[in-house]
Design a protein around this motif. Sequence first.
Motif, PDB file in Angstrom:
ATOM      1  N   PHE A  56     -17.520 -15.143 -61.762  1.00  0.00           N
ATOM      2  CA  PHE A  56     -17.017 -15.264 -63.138  1.00  0.00           C
ATOM      3  C   PHE A  56     -16.048 -14.134 -63.507  1.00  0.00           C
ATOM      4  CE2 PHE A  56     -21.353 -17.136 -63.192  1.00  0.00           C
ATOM      5  CZ  PHE A  56     -21.006 -18.439 -63.487  1.00  0.00           C
TER       6      PHE A  56
ATOM      7  N   LYS B  29     -21.897 -16.510 -69.634  1.00  0.00           N
ATOM      8  CA  LYS B  29     -22.229 -16.810 -68.243  1.00  0.00           C
ATOM      9  C   LYS B  29     -22.532 -15.543 -67.460  1.00  0.00           C
ATOM     10  CE  LYS B  29     -19.639 -21.148 -68.038  1.00  0.00           C
ATOM     11  NZ  LYS B  29     -18.477 -21.855 -67.497  1.00  0.00           N
TER      12      LYS B  29
ATOM     13  N   GLN C  72     -17.375 -17.308 -71.299  1.00  0.00           N
ATOM     14  CA  GLN C  72     -17.273 -16.507 -70.083  1.00  0.00           C
ATOM     15  C   GLN C  72     -18.235 -15.306 -70.126  1.00  0.00           C
ATOM     16  OE1 GLN C  72     -12.999 -15.787 -70.017  1.00  0.00           O
ATOM     17  NE2 GLN C  72     -12.684 -17.413 -68.518  1.00  0.00           N
TER      18      GLN C  72
END
Length: 678
Positions: free
Chosen positions: A617, A604, A601
């Motif tokens: 995100f 990204k 995460q």
Amino acid sequence: MMEDSKCQEDNTTLQVVQTLNKEKKKATEKEEAQTGETSPTSNIKPDSSDTTKKGLLQKIRIRLNNGRTKKRQFLKEEKRTSMDCDFIHNITPKQLSVLEIDKLLQRSCLEEAYPNLLSLRREIQCEKEALGEKTPPVELTNKEKDLSLLYETLRKKLIETVRNSFELPSKEVLGHVVIIIQEEEKREGDLGGIEGWRDAWRSAVQDSVNDTLKQVELDSREENASWLAVHLGHLGKVIVELLEKVKTELVDSYPSNFNVFDTYVSSCHEVVGEHLKKLLGIITKLKDCYSMLDFIINQYCGEKILGSPSLQPEMEKQKALTLPDDFVDQIKDKYCNCLQEDLNTSLGRIIQIEQKEVWDEKATPKTEHEKFTTSEIHIDICRVIASYAENSGKLDADLKKRVLCISLDVLKHFPKRFEEEFTKQSVSLLGSELLDFCLWAKYHVAYTNSFSLLKEHMEGYRESCPDQVAELGREVDGLLLSLRQALLKQFKVEIEPFMENLMTKTWLTTDSDFKELMDRIEIYSGSGKSMRPHPAQSFANDMHYHVVKEYISQLLKNKYSCKGRKNSLAAEKIRDQWGELRRLFSDMGSTLEWLHPLGDQLSKIIEQEKEKDIKKFIEPLIENYPDISETQLSAILFFRDRSIGTYLKKNPVIQHFIEPKQNSEKKNHEHILFSDIK
């Protein structure tokens, strides 16, 4: 005149009794002659033939044996029913002097002394009745005093005879004693006599029992460590021997209403009870308390003593010691107090042995089944507790439960006691030598395993002592946590230099620090693999959490910022390194799977070229890690691009973060990571 006639009437009665006694004696002699007891060969004619002689001898033996058997049966029956005796009625009109009667009593010639004593008593009674209301003369008063003294002498002689019942002279006199007691009970309340003859007899029986039992040797504890167990064992044997003698030698000397056997048994109860009370005051050791309880609960009422086959069926229900109601409880209290001291001493000895044989010698812990490093401490402790439980269970089920609870109460203080001593002794191993450090780590693993096994074993006592097991479990958990934290603390010290070089320009271009980090993790994972499953998993979780927290904290320190193509490089490196950490900690058995998505995460977010693309995100990040703060998100954005700091409050990503953050505590509130990063 009336008094004189009464005395004459007594003398006439006396003459009649004497005549009847003579007739009775003649009848007895006649019966003995008929049975062949006195002269079995008087009616047998001699014969010169050998065959005839043998036949005659056989007939003689048969007649002789028959006569003796009949006589024994007759005498025994006569004694057990009436216990009558001629000498009671041999009261002469003119008795011996007081001095002569006293001498007869001293020589135990009761069959001569007692009739004269009765004659003196009758004489005094007649003289008092003759005086009526007149003041008795000095001579009569002196006679009464003499009579009183003679009765006291008689009672002392009776008591002496009963106390020495098993000795030959006393056995011969015992029959006279019994008859005198019965006769005096009939005359109880008459002028000149004394009362309480049966009570005096019972007291003499108890004195006799006491005389016998106090002869049992009692060694000092300095001479024999098992002094009390040996003494009580001998005491039990003497009690059985005593009661066997009563059964075989004394019972037939008394009429049934004396309850001789039961009286001796009751006296044994009294004497033994008093003896045990004295012993309780001097015992100080656990083994001695156990010996006393075992004697009272198991031996005394069991087959070794009162339940002995040789004492049946006379014993019947006479199987209870004469003890205060709380006496056994007092012994149990003392037993439990001694047990506490004994267990404390044993636990201290276990630590001393560990120091002498392991720490001082730097002995390498053993490996169980070629996998788990372990110590034998739990084995020693479990053996001690089990022995206490087993021994107390032989005495009483409730005592066993009480002993277990006390043992666990004492044991709950041992983990901290051990931790203090172990920490003090093992700190010297944390030097520069690698071998010493490895030994230090092995000790921590070994004791982690050992105390984990101890906790598992003690769970078996939960039904008997639920509260104590729970308290001990908490104390053991505290020690296990301390042992793991000691390993983790050392692990933190070793990885700190390599962690500080992460998320820097050097980190972006080289993997040397991360490789050093991975090497340290693998070394400590070896310690984890030497642990038993449950503590190993806890240790793996501790390491996993700490590495993730420290890795992320380097990202949030604003010490480096990427831009442009470097964003992609940094994101890729984080993703790769996170994957290696994930695989390693999964192999170690970590169950903190909720930490796995974080690397992807963050990667990204960092690799996005446009800030607006970051928004999608944000919500998944907040959902998995609801404790992330606005400041921490800003630090992540800063790592991606330093320029974000100039307009942080107006940043659309930050603006988009606020609303989902407000609702973030609805899910995964147990996922605490970012709030733990300072």
